[in-house]
Design an enzyme around this catalytic site. Structure first.
Site, PDB file in Angstrom:
ATOM      1  N   ASP A 135     -34.692  24.002 122.682  1.00 21.49           N
ATOM      2  CA  ASP A 135     -35.082  25.330 121.996  1.00 21.49           C
ATOM      3  C   ASP A 135     -35.323  26.594 123.138  1.00 21.49           C
ATOM      4  OD1 ASP A 135     -35.340  26.832 119.206  1.00 21.49           O
ATOM      5  OD2 ASP A 135     -36.854  27.351 120.248  1.00 21.49           O
TER       6      ASP A 135
ATOM      7  N   ASN B 149     -34.301  39.105 121.285  1.00 23.03           N
ATOM      8  CA  ASN B 149     -33.268  39.723 120.482  1.00 23.03           C
ATOM      9  C   ASN B 149     -33.928  41.073 119.958  1.00 23.03           C
ATOM     10  OD1 ASN B 149     -30.760  38.311 120.770  1.00 23.03           O
ATOM     11  ND2 ASN B 149     -31.446  37.101 118.615  1.00 23.03           N
TER      12      ASN B 149
ATOM     13  N   ASP C 157     -26.801  37.502 123.014  1.00 25.10           N
ATOM     14  CA  ASP C 157     -25.612  36.665 123.147  1.00 25.10           C
ATOM     15  C   ASP C 157     -25.492  36.126 124.375  1.00 25.10           C
ATOM     16  OD1 ASP C 157     -25.316  36.714 120.611  1.00 25.10           O
ATOM     17  OD2 ASP C 157     -23.790  38.056 120.649  1.00 25.10           O
TER      18      ASP C 157
ATOM     19  N   GLU D 248     -30.648  29.538 118.636  1.00 22.62           N
ATOM     20  CA  GLU D 248     -31.042  29.047 120.024  1.00 22.62           C
ATOM     21  C   GLU D 248     -31.238  27.531 120.324  1.00 22.62           C
ATOM     22  OE1 GLU D 248     -34.763  30.387 117.749  1.00 22.62           O
ATOM     23  OE2 GLU D 248     -32.612  30.602 117.612  1.00 22.62           O
TER      24      GLU D 248
END
Length: 612
Positions: free
Chosen positions: A485, A493, A502, A529
């Site tokens: 992770d 983000n 992205d 993620e």
């Protein structure tokens, strides 16, 4: 007309070939025994002068038989169906050639007791027959063979008692021991040749039936199988190699296979006549009756005595042969070449049956090659029948070719018209198919791969994980899982935007994929993620090493945002487990997820191994 002449010439060549092969086999068999006999024939004084004595009470002992004054000389070797026991005696003069073998060439005798006397003293005693296991025979041979030791100074008296529940037949042959061994070797070669030839024909007919599909070939296959089994039984090879401990199957199977051979011959004839459109109602009814009688006789084999069953079976076989011969004679005016061959064969087979019955009942003397005639006939029958069936196929193919030639011109004209219209349609269909294939490949790729990171997606994970779990259970191997992770990805983000996020996911996926070196290891984007790596047959320490190497590689990524390096780290959970059932798949995933949770709680940017 030209086609018919060519077919007739071709058939004659095949027929001459079959006759030549049959004569060659006959010349092969006769010299091997007759010449062996001639070169090793004993002097005239050694010819067996046989005496016999009946034992209706079935209780006479050797001493009672020797004292009897009812001995009668005979040249007969077959006494037909007899319920009484028979004593036989012959005298051999003194000889410097001591070791000999007495052979009785009839394997269907229930009991033989052999006694050898010299100077009124019992020197040797042997017991053999179908009542005894094959291994108890004094000489292991498909016929009954007994060693004789002659004396150079006195005569040798040989007595033997025979009891049988069928035909009383004693074809005797006295050999020197070397000559018997030589004859035994030649006999083994011949029997191997016959059995091998019949097996080749059996498999060939089966292949023809499978490839062509004509029912005639199936009936022919059954008929030849039955005939081959009859050869094994009547030659004594069945008792020698298949049921050597108990001879009871010999008599029962003899009747069964005789009737199966008759039944399959009738079915073969019916199928052949039906295909030739020559099967009348009367012929169909009569052949059906013969088939029914054959089935009834097979059922009676377990209810009636063997002798009664044998008489009925041979009688029915004679009727079947006569019927097939008469049918052939009746149809000879149909101008069908194969009918003539069938008729000639069944005539020869009828003569063989008459000869066999006459020799078994003692009406005519036995021949030196009597025990080979049935095998020669079986091989000849197999060759002729398969030739006739092939001839039938060639005849039909010739008719079809004539019809096909007539239709060929029409088909070519229609084909040219169709080709023009089909050509345009084909190009259109090919274009559509090509487009569909491309679309299907793209859909397949989309279905398996994550569109953003270009690694396997969660759907692929679900499918592959089930396969690896089943394989690990089957092979009893360990399965490892790494769950990765990205640390603080939500804040990433929020700070830099989803587009940059992205790009980060793509870079992380690319880096993780570069650390997956084995072909069986697979990387999946599980969601958001989070990534999962499956490692078949990998222990926890090795899995930890791979996970930590991935963590280091991610940590060393130089990910630039607006000219500044933004650090990226991951946390990983590692779990390994030997799976015993499919439910353990959830356990392994929970273990890896728990290890990931502990790694995040311990400060992130680390890898943790699950431990109980």
């Amino acid at each position: 007309m030209g086609t018919e002449n060519q077919l007739s010439t071709h058939s004659q060549r095949h027929m001459f070939l079959i006759i030549w092969v049959a004569l060659w086999m006959l010349t092969l068999c006769i010299p091997s025994h007759v010449l062996a006999n001639a070169t090793t024939q004993l002097s005239p004084s050694y010819k067996i002068q046989l005496e016999y004595l009946t034992d209706p009470s079935l209780q006479d002992t050797i001493h009672q038989a020797r004292r009897s004054t009812a001995w009668q000389q005979t040249k007969k070797r077959s006494f037909g169906f007899q319920e009484a026991a028979y004593w036989f005696h012959f005298t051999l003069p003194k000889s410097t050639q001591i070791e000999h073998v007495l052979e009785i060439r009839y394997p269907f005798l229930n009991h033989i007791g052999l006694y050898i006397f010299q100077n009124n003293e019992l020197l040797q005693r042997f017991h053999a027959g179908q009542e005894y296991p094959f291994a108890k025979r004094p000489i292991l041979h498909r016929h009954f063979a007994f060693p004789l030791t002659l004396s150079p100074t006195t005569e040798t008296h040989v007595y033997f008692r025979v009891k049988n529940n069928g035909i009383m037949q004693i074809p005797l042959k006295l050999w020197s021991t070397p000559a018997f061994q030589k004859s035994k070797q030649i006999d083994n070669i011949l029997q191997g040749f016959f059995i091998g030839a019949m097996l080749i024909i059996v498999f060939y007919s089966l292949i023809l039936f499978i490839s062509i599909g004509y029912i005639e070939y199936f009936h022919y296959f059954i008929h030849i199988c039955c005939f081959s089994c009859l050869l094994l039984i009547t030659s004594g090879l069945g008792f020698q190699f298949i049921w050597p401990k108990h001879a009871e199957p010999s008599n029962t199977l003899l009747i069964i296979f005789l009737m199966l051979a008759s039944l399959s011959a009738c079915l073969l004839k019916m199928a052949y006549l039906k295909r030739q459109k020559q099967l009348t109602h009367a012929l169909s009814t009569w052949l059906s009756m013969l088939i029914t009688f054959s089935v009834v006789v097979m059922m009676l084999v377990f209810l009636l005595p063997y002798v009664v069953n044998l008489i009925i079976a041979v009688g029915l076989l004679l009727i079947v042969t006569l019927s097939l011969l008469c049918i052939g004679i009746q149809l000879t005016n149909k101008h069908d070449t194969s009918i003539y061959y069938y008729t000639i064969f069944w005539l020869l087979f009828l003569l063989l049956i008459i000869y066999e019955v006459s020799s078994k009942l003692g009406f005519i003397p036995l021949s030196n090659i009597d025990h080979l005639l049935l095998q020669l006939t079986g091989l000849l029958e197999a060759g002729i029948l398969i030739f006739l069936l092939k001839l039938h196929i060639q005849s039909e193919q010739s008719k079809r070719s004539a019809t096909e030639e007539t239709l060929s011109t029409m088909q070519k004209t229609q084909q040219q018209v169709l080709e023009k219209s089909i050509q345009g349609r084909t190009i259109q269909l090919e274009t559509q198919v090509e487009k569909l294939l491309k679309d299907n490949a793209e859909l397949n790729r989309i279905n398996q791969y994550d569109s953003l990171t270009n690694v396997f997606n969660r759907h692929s994970f679900n499918l592959r994980y089930k396969q690896l779990v089943k394989q690990a259970i089957q092979d009893k191997e360990i399965l490892s899982m790494i769950i990765v992770d990205i640390d603080h990805f939500k804040n990433f983000n929020d700070n830099y935007g989803h587009h940059t996020g992205d790009q980060c996911l793509q870079k992380v996926a690319q880096t993780l994929q570069s650390e997956v070196h084995r072909s069986q290891d697979m990387l999946f984007r599980y969601g958001g993620e989070e990534f999962v790596i499956l490692l078949p047959n990998t222990i926890s320490r090795g899995s930890y090493t791979i996970a930590d190497r991935m963590r280091t590689a991610i940590e060393n990524i130089h990910f630039m945002v607006e000219g500044k390096r933004v650090p990226i780290t991951i946390s990983g959970g590692v779990a390994s487990l030997y799976l015993h059932q499919e439910e353990d798949a959830h356990t392994l995933f929970n273990f890896a997820d728990t290890a990931l949770y502990e790694a995040k709680n311990s400060g992130r940017n680390r890898v943790n191994i699950f431990t109980l």
